[in-house]
Design a protein around this motif. Sequence first.
Motif, PDB file in Angstrom:
ATOM      1  N   UNK A  58      12.846   2.447   3.162  1.00  0.00           N
ATOM      2  CA  UNK A  58      13.782   2.707   2.080  1.00  0.00           C
ATOM      3  C   UNK A  58      14.153   1.442   1.312  1.00  0.00           C
ATOM      4  N   UNK A  59      13.430   0.375   1.563  1.00  0.00           N
ATOM      5  CA  UNK A  59      13.668  -0.886   0.856  1.00  0.00           C
ATOM      6  C   UNK A  59      12.495  -1.810   1.126  1.00  0.00           C
ATOM      7  N   UNK A  60      12.486  -2.930   0.431  1.00  0.00           N
ATOM      8  CA  UNK A  60      11.460  -3.950   0.629  1.00  0.00           C
ATOM      9  C   UNK A  60      12.116  -5.237   1.113  1.00  0.00           C
ATOM     10  N   UNK A  61      11.452  -5.986   1.975  1.00  0.00           N
ATOM     11  CA  UNK A  61      12.033  -7.249   2.437  1.00  0.00           C
ATOM     12  C   UNK A  61      11.981  -8.314   1.354  1.00  0.00           C
ATOM     13  N   UNK A  62      12.638  -9.414   1.620  1.00  0.00           N
ATOM     14  CA  UNK A  62      12.562 -10.588   0.753  1.00  0.00           C
ATOM     15  C   UNK A  62      11.084 -10.947   0.545  1.00  0.00           C
ATOM     16  N   UNK A  63      10.698 -11.396  -0.649  1.00  0.00           N
ATOM     17  CA  UNK A  63       9.286 -11.709  -0.896  1.00  0.00           C
ATOM     18  C   UNK A  63       8.671 -12.666   0.116  1.00  0.00           C
ATOM     19  N   UNK A  64       9.421 -13.669   0.568  1.00  0.00           N
ATOM     20  CA  UNK A  64       8.872 -14.603   1.555  1.00  0.00           C
ATOM     21  C   UNK A  64       8.621 -13.899   2.893  1.00  0.00           C
ATOM     22  N   UNK A  65       9.526 -13.002   3.268  1.00  0.00           N
ATOM     23  CA  UNK A  65       9.323 -12.229   4.496  1.00  0.00           C
ATOM     24  C   UNK A  65       8.117 -11.310   4.353  1.00  0.00           C
ATOM     25  N   UNK A  66       7.982 -10.693   3.184  1.00  0.00           N
ATOM     26  CA  UNK A  66       6.832  -9.818   2.930  1.00  0.00           C
ATOM     27  C   UNK A  66       5.529 -10.595   3.086  1.00  0.00           C
ATOM     28  N   UNK A  67       5.510 -11.831   2.598  1.00  0.00           N
ATOM     29  CA  UNK A  67       4.313 -12.653   2.696  1.00  0.00           C
ATOM     30  C   UNK A  67       4.014 -13.042   4.142  1.00  0.00           C
ATOM     31  N   UNK A  68       5.057 -13.421   4.883  1.00  0.00           N
ATOM     32  CA  UNK A  68       4.866 -13.934   6.239  1.00  0.00           C
ATOM     33  C   UNK A  68       4.665 -12.830   7.275  1.00  0.00           C
ATOM     34  N   UNK A  69       5.401 -11.714   7.126  1.00  0.00           N
ATOM     35  CA  UNK A  69       5.454 -10.714   8.194  1.00  0.00           C
ATOM     36  C   UNK A  69       5.023  -9.324   7.758  1.00  0.00           C
TER      37      UNK A  69
ATOM     38  N   UNK B 245       6.655   4.600  -4.767  1.00  0.00           N
ATOM     39  CA  UNK B 245       7.368   5.447  -3.821  1.00  0.00           C
ATOM     40  C   UNK B 245       6.815   6.865  -3.775  1.00  0.00           C
ATOM     41  N   UNK B 246       6.882   7.463  -2.590  1.00  0.00           N
ATOM     42  CA  UNK B 246       6.396   8.837  -2.402  1.00  0.00           C
ATOM     43  C   UNK B 246       7.163   9.492  -1.265  1.00  0.00           C
ATOM     44  N   UNK B 247       7.658  10.702  -1.489  1.00  0.00           N
ATOM     45  CA  UNK B 247       8.343  11.433  -0.433  1.00  0.00           C
ATOM     46  C   UNK B 247       7.333  12.337   0.272  1.00  0.00           C
ATOM     47  N   UNK B 248       7.108  12.137   1.563  1.00  0.00           N
ATOM     48  CA  UNK B 248       6.120  12.967   2.269  1.00  0.00           C
ATOM     49  C   UNK B 248       6.590  14.411   2.413  1.00  0.00           C
ATOM     50  N   UNK B 249       5.638  15.286   2.685  1.00  0.00           N
ATOM     51  CA  UNK B 249       5.925  16.695   2.933  1.00  0.00           C
ATOM     52  C   UNK B 249       6.118  16.924   4.433  1.00  0.00           C
TER      53      UNK B 249
ATOM     54  N   UNK C 154       0.844  -1.177   0.000  1.00  0.00           N
ATOM     55  CA  UNK C 154       0.000   0.000   0.000  1.00  0.00           C
ATOM     56  C   UNK C 154       0.887   1.238   0.000  1.00  0.00           C
ATOM     57  N   UNK C 155       0.358   2.322  -0.550  1.00  0.00           N
ATOM     58  CA  UNK C 155       1.125   3.561  -0.595  1.00  0.00           C
ATOM     59  C   UNK C 155       1.527   4.011   0.803  1.00  0.00           C
TER      60      UNK C 155
ATOM     61  N   UNK D 290       9.499   5.438   0.508  1.00  0.00           N
ATOM     62  CA  UNK D 290       9.959   6.728  -0.013  1.00  0.00           C
ATOM     63  C   UNK D 290      10.922   6.617  -1.189  1.00  0.00           C
ATOM     64  N   UNK D 291      11.151   5.405  -1.705  1.00  0.00           N
ATOM     65  CA  UNK D 291      12.052   5.263  -2.858  1.00  0.00           C
ATOM     66  C   UNK D 291      11.271   5.669  -4.103  1.00  0.00           C
TER      67      UNK D 291
END
Length: 348
Positions: free
Chosen positions: A80-91, A129-133, A57-58, A122-123
Amino acid sequence: MFSKARSFLPALQNLQPAPTVTLTHAVRLAPLPQPINCPRIPCPQKRPASTQVRPRRMAQRFKPENGHDRDVVRLMVLETDEPHPHTQTEKGSFGEILHHHMSKAGSDHHPPLGIETDQVFIVTDKPEGRMPKVEEFAKFDGLLITGSMYDAHGNDQWILDLLGLLRELWLKRPDFHFTGVCFGHQVLSRLLGAEVGPAPTGDWELGHSAIELNPIGQRLFRTKDTMIYLHQMHQDQVVSPPSHKTAKGLLDEDTEVHVWGSSDHTKVQGLYIPNRLFTSQAHLAFDEDMVKRQIEMRVESGGIKDLDHADRAAETADLEHDGQAVAKAILRLFRFDDDGLLENGHVK
């Protein structure tokens, strides 16, 4: 409370690594499932149902998990990064993982704290990615910048935009708290004028590692031990701490920037400015699978070239670490901890 140093040899002899993430030479050559929009390896059009990654999600908000009557620390997590796909799925995302980790530390605070986090990826090189104000931070007590595969000393446009955002926040919000892990530690140090770059030896500090605490670190972590143990995942480092002279107007002349710990590989393992800044080069919320998967991703991407070093680091992934103590120290930046463990500024 703290992890004790354990002999690595018995640990390595008895270790039973998870088969899906063990860094054997065969596994290194196997292609990894990649997140959508991965810049390195083409992604399959569809994953098997068992490995489908949660859609990002944004922005996401996580409310306090316990105790609605607690004082609440509101934290903006800048991913500033994304986890491993398996970690993203589990956690879930790094922001979600950190929320649960910080919530547990909040429950151990005196008195207990509630933790509310918003997360923003924010990447801006990536479509999501989106840089907040600056205005979006108005209701928050502070921010936490995650680790990343990117170089904190690089000049990617999103990193330059992040530095601009941080500078504006620092100047406009003297009450605001800045925290960061790994990349976050390095980019906040860069903000204050410190030199950040690759280790002179060119090697990585990987896996379960000892960090020597000085008296400042012992006080921050509420321990008389001279060591803590955390998982590392970096080649770049902060060469020397920032100061009033390097900070270009961001630090008063009498502001002390404390280094709280060091290792043979990296002398600046974390920074501390009372009521303002806390950083850690090491990770606080990595578990065994996350360590192995993050190492595997960096081997596959070509970032880590010493495969024997990678294997040795992966074999330490199950060792106990002091990440929860780091989370507690971060929260003490925001709220006084009446734990009764200090006397005249020293650990009892």
